[in-house]
Design a protein around this motif. Structure first.
Motif, PDB file in Angstrom:
ATOM      1  N   MET A 167       8.127   0.312   8.666  1.00  0.00           N
ATOM      2  CA  MET A 167       8.277   1.063   9.792  1.00  0.00           C
ATOM      3  C   MET A 167       9.182  -0.202  10.594  1.00  0.00           C
ATOM      4  O   MET A 167       9.376   0.486  11.292  1.00  0.00           O
ATOM      5  CB  MET A 167       6.430   1.183   9.983  1.00  0.00           C
ATOM      6  CG  MET A 167       6.107   2.381   9.876  1.00  0.00           C
ATOM      7  SD  MET A 167       6.619   3.762  10.031  1.00  0.00           S
ATOM      8  CE  MET A 167       6.272   4.258  11.270  1.00  0.00           C
ATOM      9  N   VAL A 168       8.507  -1.520  10.530  1.00  0.00           N
ATOM     10  CA  VAL A 168       9.484  -2.209  11.462  1.00  0.00           C
ATOM     11  C   VAL A 168      10.906  -2.129  10.826  1.00  0.00           C
ATOM     12  O   VAL A 168      11.468  -2.709  12.237  1.00  0.00           O
ATOM     13  CB  VAL A 168       8.864  -3.677  11.173  1.00  0.00           C
ATOM     14  CG1 VAL A 168       9.993  -4.477  12.295  1.00  0.00           C
ATOM     15  CG2 VAL A 168       7.373  -3.885  11.731  1.00  0.00           C
ATOM     16  N   PHE A 169      11.082  -2.001   9.866  1.00  0.00           N
ATOM     17  CA  PHE A 169      12.665  -2.038   9.217  1.00  0.00           C
ATOM     18  C   PHE A 169      13.202  -0.831   9.903  1.00  0.00           C
ATOM     19  O   PHE A 169      15.058  -0.464   9.658  1.00  0.00           O
ATOM     20  CB  PHE A 169      12.682  -2.562   8.520  1.00  0.00           C
ATOM     21  CG  PHE A 169      12.796  -4.297   7.909  1.00  0.00           C
ATOM     22  CD1 PHE A 169      14.315  -4.820   8.239  1.00  0.00           C
ATOM     23  CD2 PHE A 169      11.777  -4.557   7.947  1.00  0.00           C
ATOM     24  CE1 PHE A 169      14.212  -6.241   8.064  1.00  0.00           C
ATOM     25  CE2 PHE A 169      11.633  -5.854   8.210  1.00  0.00           C
ATOM     26  CZ  PHE A 169      12.843  -6.140   8.434  1.00  0.00           C
ATOM     27  N   ALA A 170      12.568   0.282   9.850  1.00  0.00           N
ATOM     28  CA  ALA A 170      13.301   1.942   9.202  1.00  0.00           C
ATOM     29  C   ALA A 170      14.121   2.543  10.816  1.00  0.00           C
ATOM     30  O   ALA A 170      13.787   1.598  11.803  1.00  0.00           O
ATOM     31  CB  ALA A 170      11.963   3.094   9.363  1.00  0.00           C
ATOM     32  N   ASP A 171      14.570   3.025  10.012  1.00  0.00           N
ATOM     33  CA  ASP A 171      15.656   3.159  11.041  1.00  0.00           C
ATOM     34  C   ASP A 171      16.753   2.213  12.236  1.00  0.00           C
ATOM     35  O   ASP A 171      17.233   2.545  13.410  1.00  0.00           O
ATOM     36  CB  ASP A 171      14.388   4.549  12.406  1.00  0.00           C
ATOM     37  CG  ASP A 171      15.050   5.643  11.541  1.00  0.00           C
ATOM     38  OD1 ASP A 171      16.039   5.646  10.752  1.00  0.00           O
ATOM     39  OD2 ASP A 171      14.552   6.942  12.267  1.00  0.00           O
ATOM     40  N   LYS A 173      19.964   0.429  13.596  1.00  0.00           N
ATOM     41  CA  LYS A 173      21.208   0.720  12.949  1.00  0.00           C
ATOM     42  C   LYS A 173      21.740  -0.750  13.350  1.00  0.00           C
ATOM     43  O   LYS A 173      22.736  -1.193  12.377  1.00  0.00           O
ATOM     44  CB  LYS A 173      22.011   1.285  13.628  1.00  0.00           C
ATOM     45  CG  LYS A 173      21.216   2.628  13.404  1.00  0.00           C
ATOM     46  CD  LYS A 173      22.500   3.398  11.855  1.00  0.00           C
ATOM     47  CE  LYS A 173      21.540   4.248  12.353  1.00  0.00           C
ATOM     48  NZ  LYS A 173      22.048   4.754  10.436  1.00  0.00           N
ATOM     49  N   GLY A 174      21.210  -2.106  14.412  1.00  0.00           N
ATOM     50  CA  GLY A 174      21.810  -2.965  14.585  1.00  0.00           C
ATOM     51  C   GLY A 174      20.808  -3.684  13.734  1.00  0.00           C
ATOM     52  O   GLY A 174      20.930  -3.947  13.073  1.00  0.00           O
ATOM     53  N   ALA A 175      20.536  -4.732  14.872  1.00  0.00           N
ATOM     54  CA  ALA A 175      20.529  -6.118  13.926  1.00  0.00           C
ATOM     55  C   ALA A 175      18.485  -6.346  13.358  1.00  0.00           C
ATOM     56  O   ALA A 175      18.393  -5.536  14.522  1.00  0.00           O
ATOM     57  CB  ALA A 175      19.991  -7.077  14.746  1.00  0.00           C
ATOM     58  N   PRO A 176      18.906  -6.755  12.316  1.00  0.00           N
ATOM     59  CA  PRO A 176      17.306  -6.696  11.969  1.00  0.00           C
ATOM     60  C   PRO A 176      15.543  -7.014  13.239  1.00  0.00           C
ATOM     61  O   PRO A 176      16.242  -8.431  13.683  1.00  0.00           O
ATOM     62  CB  PRO A 176      17.027  -7.201  10.483  1.00  0.00           C
ATOM     63  CG  PRO A 176      18.733  -8.518  11.173  1.00  0.00           C
ATOM     64  CD  PRO A 176      19.386  -8.140  11.880  1.00  0.00           C
ATOM     65  N   PRO A 177      14.788  -6.706  12.959  1.00  0.00           N
ATOM     66  CA  PRO A 177      13.110  -7.402  13.378  1.00  0.00           C
ATOM     67  C   PRO A 177      13.727  -9.167  13.323  1.00  0.00           C
ATOM     68  O   PRO A 177      13.733  -9.393  12.395  1.00  0.00           O
ATOM     69  CB  PRO A 177      12.445  -6.385  13.184  1.00  0.00           C
ATOM     70  CG  PRO A 177      12.523  -6.648  12.023  1.00  0.00           C
ATOM     71  CD  PRO A 177      13.966  -6.041  11.809  1.00  0.00           C
ATOM     72  N   ALA A 181       8.126 -10.759  14.964  1.00  0.00           N
ATOM     73  CA  ALA A 181       7.810  -9.367  14.807  1.00  0.00           C
ATOM     74  C   ALA A 181       7.124  -9.234  13.300  1.00  0.00           C
ATOM     75  O   ALA A 181       5.974  -8.115  12.744  1.00  0.00           O
ATOM     76  CB  ALA A 181       8.739  -8.035  15.027  1.00  0.00           C
ATOM     77  N   VAL A 182       7.828  -9.291  11.834  1.00  0.00           N
ATOM     78  CA  VAL A 182       7.230  -8.891  11.101  1.00  0.00           C
ATOM     79  C   VAL A 182       6.010  -9.992  10.904  1.00  0.00           C
ATOM     80  O   VAL A 182       5.098  -9.941   9.997  1.00  0.00           O
ATOM     81  CB  VAL A 182       8.615  -9.415   9.603  1.00  0.00           C
ATOM     82  CG1 VAL A 182       7.731  -8.976   8.410  1.00  0.00           C
ATOM     83  CG2 VAL A 182       9.859  -8.862  10.486  1.00  0.00           C
ATOM     84  N   HIS A 183       5.894 -10.965  11.197  1.00  0.00           N
ATOM     85  CA  HIS A 183       4.966 -11.859  11.093  1.00  0.00           C
ATOM     86  C   HIS A 183       3.686 -11.344  11.794  1.00  0.00           C
ATOM     87  O   HIS A 183       2.003 -11.315  10.852  1.00  0.00           O
ATOM     88  CB  HIS A 183       4.722 -13.309  11.209  1.00  0.00           C
ATOM     89  CG  HIS A 183       4.269 -14.506  10.521  1.00  0.00           C
ATOM     90  ND1 HIS A 183       3.045 -14.500  11.042  1.00  0.00           N
ATOM     91  CD2 HIS A 183       4.122 -15.087   9.267  1.00  0.00           C
ATOM     92  CE1 HIS A 183       2.454 -15.419  10.574  1.00  0.00           C
ATOM     93  NE2 HIS A 183       3.073 -15.969   9.612  1.00  0.00           N
ATOM     94  N   LYS A 184       3.599 -10.644  12.978  1.00  0.00           N
ATOM     95  CA  LYS A 184       2.580 -10.264  12.878  1.00  0.00           C
ATOM     96  C   LYS A 184       1.790  -8.797  12.651  1.00  0.00           C
ATOM     97  O   LYS A 184       1.152  -8.614  12.235  1.00  0.00           O
ATOM     98  CB  LYS A 184       2.790  -9.751  14.801  1.00  0.00           C
ATOM     99  CG  LYS A 184       2.344  -9.449  15.688  1.00  0.00           C
ATOM    100  CD  LYS A 184       2.475  -9.260  17.248  1.00  0.00           C
ATOM    101  CE  LYS A 184       1.444  -7.840  18.057  1.00  0.00           C
ATOM    102  NZ  LYS A 184       2.360  -8.265  19.205  1.00  0.00           N
ATOM    103  N   VAL A 185       3.042  -8.439  12.204  1.00  0.00           N
ATOM    104  CA  VAL A 185       2.071  -6.843  11.642  1.00  0.00           C
ATOM    105  C   VAL A 185       1.357  -8.040  10.594  1.00  0.00           C
ATOM    106  O   VAL A 185       0.386  -7.116   9.676  1.00  0.00           O
ATOM    107  CB  VAL A 185       3.983  -5.784  11.296  1.00  0.00           C
ATOM    108  CG1 VAL A 185       3.338  -4.799  10.381  1.00  0.00           C
ATOM    109  CG2 VAL A 185       3.969  -5.399  12.752  1.00  0.00           C
TER     110      VAL A 185
END
Length: 197
Positions: A167-171, A173-177, A181-185
């Motif tokens: 969900m963090v990465f979906a949709d 078009k630009g820079a990755p998260p 943000a990933v570590h928090k999830v």
């Protein structure tokens, strides 16, 4: 491309071309013509090596799934080092920073492709199912080492991590998260499962 010129590693060349087309234009941009144009070869080359375009796409997806196995080895080697959340965040960022998110869109948008892939991945979504198995294996090792609580339900945690990070990465078009943000999830998902460090 002139007739009679030998193309080395044609499958890899076509798969790499399909990946570039998929990443640039999404699932609807993938056609036999767009792939062969991107690969710099005649359309007939694809059809000489694959029964039809869906057979090509199925082999392409399976090839990219095989790369997840390589990531499994790298993640498994991290067990017992660093932090569990950090290791997972890195592995999931690598997974979703690759073509995996685009492949999920491809698989869910093509019924014939999904049907072919059911032969090897009977449940779940190909790529995500295999990734969840890799995560579950890693979590099992960490549980055995005491870095997760003894009753940590790795078979639930793994797909939960896959879904939440997807969900963090979906949709995008630009820079990755951002890594934070990933570590928090990841930290939130495994919070109740972490053992003593």
């Amino acid at each position: 491309m002139p007739t009679g010129v030998v193309i080395r590693d044609v499958r890899d060349q076509l798969f790499d071309a399909a990946e570039r087309v998929l990443l640039r234009g999404g699932p609807s941009a993938l056609t036999s013509r767009s792939v062969t144009t991107e690969a710099g070869c005649a359309k007939g080359v694809l059809h000489r090596h694959f029964a039809d375009f869906d057979a090509f796409l199925a082999e392409f997806v399976l090839d990219r799934i095989a790369r997840i196995g390589e990531q499994a080895t790298a993640l498994g080697a991290l067990a017992g080092t660093g932090t569990v959340a950090g290791n997972l965040a890195g592995a999931l960022t690598n997974l979703f920073g690759s073509v995996a998110v685009a492949i999920v869109g491809l698989v869910t948008s093509r019924d014939d492709l999904r049907a072919r892939l059911r032969r090897t991945t009977p449940t779940g979504i190909p790529v995500l199912t295999e990734a969840a198995a890799v995560i579950a294996s890693y979590l099992t090792t960490e549980r055995e080492q005491g870095r997760l609580v003894a009753d940590a339900d790795v078979d639930t945690l793994a797909p939960t991590l896959i879904g939440a990070v997807h969900m963090v990465f979906a949709d995008r078009k630009g820079a990755p998260p951002e890594a934070g943000a990933v570590h928090k999830v990841v930290s939130a998902v495994i919070a109740g499962a972490e053992g003593h460090k």
